[in-house]
Design a protein around this motif. Structure first.
Motif, PDB file in Angstrom:
ATOM      1  N   ALA A  32       0.705  -1.091  -0.026  1.00  0.00           N
ATOM      2  CA  ALA A  32      -0.018   0.140  -0.116  1.00  0.00           C
ATOM      3  C   ALA A  32       0.722   1.274   0.020  1.00  0.00           C
ATOM      4  N   ILE A  33       0.668   2.163  -1.032  1.00  0.00           N
ATOM      5  CA  ILE A  33       1.347   3.249  -1.094  1.00  0.00           C
ATOM      6  C   ILE A  33       0.421   4.497  -1.190  1.00  0.00           C
ATOM      7  N   THR A 133      12.342   1.863  -4.364  1.00  0.00           N
ATOM      8  CA  THR A 133      11.438   1.068  -5.550  1.00  0.00           C
ATOM      9  C   THR A 133      10.551   2.085  -6.131  1.00  0.00           C
ATOM     10  N   LEU A 134      10.337   3.098  -5.778  1.00  0.00           N
ATOM     11  CA  LEU A 134       9.539   4.190  -6.606  1.00  0.00           C
ATOM     12  C   LEU A 134      10.408   5.030  -7.181  1.00  0.00           C
ATOM     13  N   VAL A 135      10.068   4.901  -8.471  1.00  0.00           N
ATOM     14  CA  VAL A 135      10.809   5.740  -9.587  1.00  0.00           C
ATOM     15  C   VAL A 135      10.220   7.144 -10.177  1.00  0.00           C
ATOM     16  N   ARG A 136      11.003   8.107  -9.933  1.00  0.00           N
ATOM     17  CA  ARG A 136      10.242   9.461 -10.288  1.00  0.00           C
ATOM     18  C   ARG A 136      10.582   9.877 -11.518  1.00  0.00           C
ATOM     19  N   VAL A 137       9.605  10.057 -12.275  1.00  0.00           N
ATOM     20  CA  VAL A 137       9.901  10.705 -13.624  1.00  0.00           C
ATOM     21  C   VAL A 137       9.612  12.006 -13.975  1.00  0.00           C
ATOM     22  N   PRO A 219       2.632   3.313 -13.487  1.00  0.00           N
ATOM     23  CA  PRO A 219       2.456   4.471 -12.861  1.00  0.00           C
ATOM     24  C   PRO A 219       1.522   4.288 -11.569  1.00  0.00           C
ATOM     25  N   ILE A 220       1.664   4.921 -10.716  1.00  0.00           N
ATOM     26  CA  ILE A 220       0.633   5.186  -9.769  1.00  0.00           C
ATOM     27  C   ILE A 220      -0.190   6.634  -9.858  1.00  0.00           C
ATOM     28  N   VAL A 227       6.168   2.381 -10.237  1.00  0.00           N
ATOM     29  CA  VAL A 227       6.249   1.363  -9.209  1.00  0.00           C
ATOM     30  C   VAL A 227       6.229  -0.077  -9.953  1.00  0.00           C
ATOM     31  N   PRO A 228       7.273  -1.021  -9.373  1.00  0.00           N
ATOM     32  CA  PRO A 228       7.323  -2.428 -10.011  1.00  0.00           C
ATOM     33  C   PRO A 228       5.844  -2.979 -10.082  1.00  0.00           C
ATOM     34  N   PHE A 229       5.563  -3.436 -11.150  1.00  0.00           N
ATOM     35  CA  PHE A 229       4.537  -4.467 -11.474  1.00  0.00           C
ATOM     36  C   PHE A 229       4.877  -5.769 -11.422  1.00  0.00           C
TER      37      PHE A 229
END
Length: 260
Positions: A32-33, A133-137, A219-220, A227-229
């Motif tokens: 959960a994020i 693990t959360l990759v910002r674009v 994406p979130i 985030v990783p799927f």
């Protein structure tokens, strides 16, 4: 000028994952994020299933909290615990502005003279394992492009200090049993140990040399974060896969400060 401005990153994710090894289910977990306009939180829990549970019953939890500054995540606290039939362990890390202020492992692990020492310099400019693990674009364009894989992270997990680096591989479509169905950007993932590890450990040697690890990112909703799927790791026992079965994400309404 006084009109409320939408926040750059506000969204929520509720996901369930299944872990398999050589096609056999070995574990399940949840993640959960929530990313708000000025803070974020992430929490995960999971455990072994099937045949692996009968061999070694294990479970774990992890959580990270921090601030959102200029759209970037700045972690403040990380906690994790694991329990197996043989032992239990808990880790905590306190951070400020990317620097580790305090950390500990319980029970305290024995000192090994072969372990590469983690210095104060190694604890600066780092992320905790979950935040990494959360990759910002950055920017305002499409999230799912090859450029999304132009990312790296310096990580400290309470024991190891390591680097993670992504490299673009391909685009594909992924589908969860519930929730997300759409494009994903697939990146190669490279692991480089820096400190806190024992060089002769086989798992360290294997992960450092591995070139088949990959992660599919999605994406979130409402944010500039991926985030990783699905994560794929080739191992000597077969391919290990951690993949979302449920992936439900939605934007959060922007927070508007009261003016009266």
């Amino acid at each position: 000028m006084l009109a409320p401005q939408p926040a750059a990153a506000q969204g929520r994710l509720e996901a369930q994952y299944e872990a398999t090894l050589a096609g056999i289910s070995v574990g399940r977990g949840t993640w959960a994020i929530e990313i708000g306009d000025d803070s974020y939180s992430a929490a995960a829990q999971g455990g072994t299933t099937g045949l692996l549970k009968s061999i070694s019953n294990g479970a774990g939890t992890g959580a990270s909290q921090g601030r959102v500054v200029g759209g970037a995540l700045v972690p403040q606290a990380y906690q994790a615990s694991t329990t197996t039939s043989k032992k239990s362990e808990s880790v905590h890390i306190t951070l400020a502005n990317g620097n580790v202020k305090e950390f500990g492992i319980e029970p305290v692990p024995p000192v090994d003279p072969d372990r590469i020492v983690v210095t104060d310099a190694h604890k600066k400019g780092v992320l905790d394992p979950m935040s990494s693990t959360l990759v910002r674009v950055p920017g305002t364009g499409d999230l799912l492009t090859p450029e999304a894989c132009n990312a790296s992270a310096a990580v400290f997990d309470g024991r190891l200090r390591y680097e993670l680096k992504l490299d673009f591989k391909r685009m594909e479509t992924v589908k969860a049993e519930k929730g997300y169905y759409g494009p994903a950007v697939v990146c190669a993932l490279y692991f480089t140990p820096i400190a806190g590890y024992i060089p002769d450990r086989p798992v360290i040697k294997y992960l450092s040399a591995a070139r088949g690890i990959e992660v599919a990112l999605v994406p979130i909703a409402g944010t500039r974060y991926l985030v990783p799927f699905r994560t794929v790791i080739p191992t000597p026992l077969g391919t290990a896969v951690l993949e979302a079965t449920h992936f439900v994400t939605q934007p959060i309404a922007p927070h508007i400060a009261k003016t009266q």
